[in-house]
Design a protein around this motif. Structure first.
Motif, PDB file in Angstrom:
ATOM      1  N   GLU A  45       0.691  -1.338   0.037  1.00 27.33           N
ATOM      2  CA  GLU A  45      -0.098  -0.084   0.034  1.00 27.33           C
ATOM      3  C   GLU A  45       0.812   1.135   0.056  1.00 27.33           C
ATOM      4  OE1 GLU A  45      -3.434   0.011   2.643  1.00 27.33           O
ATOM      5  OE2 GLU A  45      -2.966  -2.021   3.087  1.00 27.33           O
ATOM      6  N   LEU A  49       1.110   4.307  -3.025  1.00 25.49           N
ATOM      7  CA  LEU A  49       1.096   5.643  -2.843  1.00 25.49           C
ATOM      8  C   LEU A  49       2.227   6.381  -3.176  1.00 25.49           C
ATOM      9  CD1 LEU A  49      -0.733   7.909  -1.286  1.00 25.49           C
ATOM     10  CD2 LEU A  49       0.696   7.625   0.698  1.00 25.49           C
ATOM     11  N   ASP A  59      -7.462  10.233  -0.266  1.00 26.47           N
ATOM     12  CA  ASP A  59      -8.273   9.062   0.781  1.00 26.47           C
ATOM     13  C   ASP A  59      -7.080   8.423   1.281  1.00 26.47           C
ATOM     14  OD1 ASP A  59     -10.718  10.125   0.793  1.00 26.47           O
ATOM     15  OD2 ASP A  59     -11.435   8.654  -0.529  1.00 26.47           O
ATOM     16  N   ARG A  60      -6.376   7.716   0.311  1.00 29.21           N
ATOM     17  CA  ARG A  60      -5.071   6.827   0.813  1.00 29.21           C
ATOM     18  C   ARG A  60      -4.121   7.378   1.622  1.00 29.21           C
ATOM     19  NH1 ARG A  60      -2.838   4.004  -3.646  1.00 29.21           N
ATOM     20  NH2 ARG A  60      -3.757   5.168  -4.933  1.00 29.21           N
ATOM     21  N   GLU A  63      -5.231   7.947   5.150  1.00 36.71           N
ATOM     22  CA  GLU A  63      -5.552   6.685   5.886  1.00 36.71           C
ATOM     23  C   GLU A  63      -4.302   6.127   6.259  1.00 36.71           C
ATOM     24  OE1 GLU A  63      -6.779   2.150   5.042  1.00 36.71           O
ATOM     25  OE2 GLU A  63      -7.346   3.660   3.651  1.00 36.71           O
ATOM     26  N   LEU A  64      -3.258   6.205   5.430  1.00 36.95           N
ATOM     27  CA  LEU A  64      -1.928   5.574   5.953  1.00 36.95           C
ATOM     28  C   LEU A  64      -1.451   6.654   6.846  1.00 36.95           C
ATOM     29  CD1 LEU A  64      -1.037   4.312   2.278  1.00 36.95           C
ATOM     30  CD2 LEU A  64      -1.158   2.850   4.357  1.00 36.95           C
TER      31      LEU A  64
END
Length: 379
Positions: A45, A49, A59-60, A63-64
């Motif tokens: 992930e 990114l 969004d990612r 979140e990360l």
């Protein structure tokens, strides 16, 4: 309180290094250290990114940033437990975060790290210093490398010209002239382990080349090496810094076109690229260097050390372990040291390294909750 925690996650994307440390005058006292590894899923992930693939990037990113903040907090708590240390006895955490994009040049220079320091402070209760790079960038610098100030404090010896190279995902060099009249300088030389790791993961499914054994089994392609070294980055004058946004699998695949080589020959050539770029940088910028001290994960790669030594036969090759600090923990300890400097109101950058307009206090301070009451931290 004189105890600090340093948290570092570098371009190798293998996990979070955490170190509990004190800084008695003139030395480093490492109390405990541990690595919190990333799962394969999280690493994938993060790579997605960094390489800006897929949709919903914001969004990612958010979140990360949150997930890594919690993971950094767990790493700090875990190393506290290992040291038998109550959080209230820690002056501060210095957290580098994880760099997802570093673009220090152009009209709008920036550097982005994730691992929310608000969550680290909230979940550990310990004051956290983070966001170290952007004040240097605001002052016209590259925001990196930042460890040379620590290297200078730890490894400078009067009348002895030394260099320190940290070989992580990227390799960064600190030049210590051994004279108060000459400035400490430094810069990123280029890829350290990042291409070596990427190639062996692609070809053999292994996370890294243990002891450089696979590279040692192949023969260097001088033609490919020349093509790799032709990248303009290697001849840029300092100050300069780089990351995965430049040296990555796509960069390598573009330069492999037209070559028909055994996979182990490519690995050997990538190892020689790391060694050559370090050696050429020293020869170009610091010909009087008498000793090269190696730290970072590359210090434990005997094949890579042999290649560097062969290119610098007149330079004594050492590892930071020889001076009392294990190579794998140097960067984490450096960010604990930078946190201490921030709380003392002292600068942490080296303008001759980053190109900043002057010395600056680095990092934002996120106050902890220790001592604020029973309900100050989440369970």
């Amino acid at each position: 309180m004189d105890t600090f925690i340093g948290l570092m996650s570098g371009t190798s994307l293998d996990g979070i290094d955490a170190a509990v440390v004190r800084f008695p005058p003139g030395r480093v006292e490492l109390l405990a250290a541990r690595t919190t590894p990333f799962t394969r899923e999280l690493r994938s992930e993060l790579l997605a990114l960094i390489q800006a693939t897929g949709t919903d990037l914001l969004d990612r990113f958010g979140e990360l940033d949150h997930r890594l903040g919690r993971l950094f907090a767990e790493a700090a708590t875990g190393v506290c437990d290992q040291a038998g240390l109550e959080p209230g006895r820690v002056a501060a955490i210095g957290s580098h975060g994880l760099t997802v994009l570093h673009r220090p040049t152009g009209e709008t220079p920036f550097s982005l790290q994730i691992g929310d320091p608000n969550l680290i402070a909230e979940r550990t209760g310990i004051t956290t210093v983070a966001d170290f790079r952007r004040r240097d960038l605001a002052a016209g610098g590259q925001g990196a490398p930042l460890v040379p100030a620590f290297h200078a404090a730890l490894f400078t010896r009067a009348e002895q010209a030394r260099a320190v190279v940290n070989i992580g995902g990227m390799a960064n060099l600190t030049l210590l002239p051994g004279s108060e009249e000459a400035a400490v300088t430094g810069f990123d030389t280029g890829p350290g382990n990042v291409l070596l790791d990427a190639w062996i993961q692609q070809q053999l499914g292994q996370p890294y080349d243990r002891d450089g054994a696979w590279a040692a089994s192949g023969s260097v392609s001088e033609e490919l090496l020349a093509a790799l070294l032709a990248d303009p980055y290697f001849t840029l004058p300092p100050p300069k810094s780089t990351g995965r946004e430049h040296f990555n699998s796509t960069w390598l695949q573009d330069r492999l076109r037209g070559f028909e080589l055994e996979p182990e020959a490519v690995q050997a050539t990538l190892a020689e690229l790391t060694a050559a770029s370090i050696a050429v940088a020293i020869e170009r910028e610091a010909q009087g260097t008498t000793e090269l001290i190696v730290c970072g994960g590359g210090a434990y790669n005997p094949d890579l050390l042999q290649r560097i030594g062969a290119r610098l036969p007149a330079v004594k090759l050492s590892v930071s372990d020889d001076y009392g600090l294990a190579a794998e923990w140097v960067e984490a300890v450096a960010f604990a040291w930078l946190a201490q400097k921030a709380l003392e109101g002292k600068p942490g950058n080296v303008p001759a390294v980053t190109g900043a307009a002057g010395k600056r206090i680095l990092g934002g301070v996120y106050p902890g909750t220790t001592g604020c009451g029973e309900d100050s931290k989440p369970e």
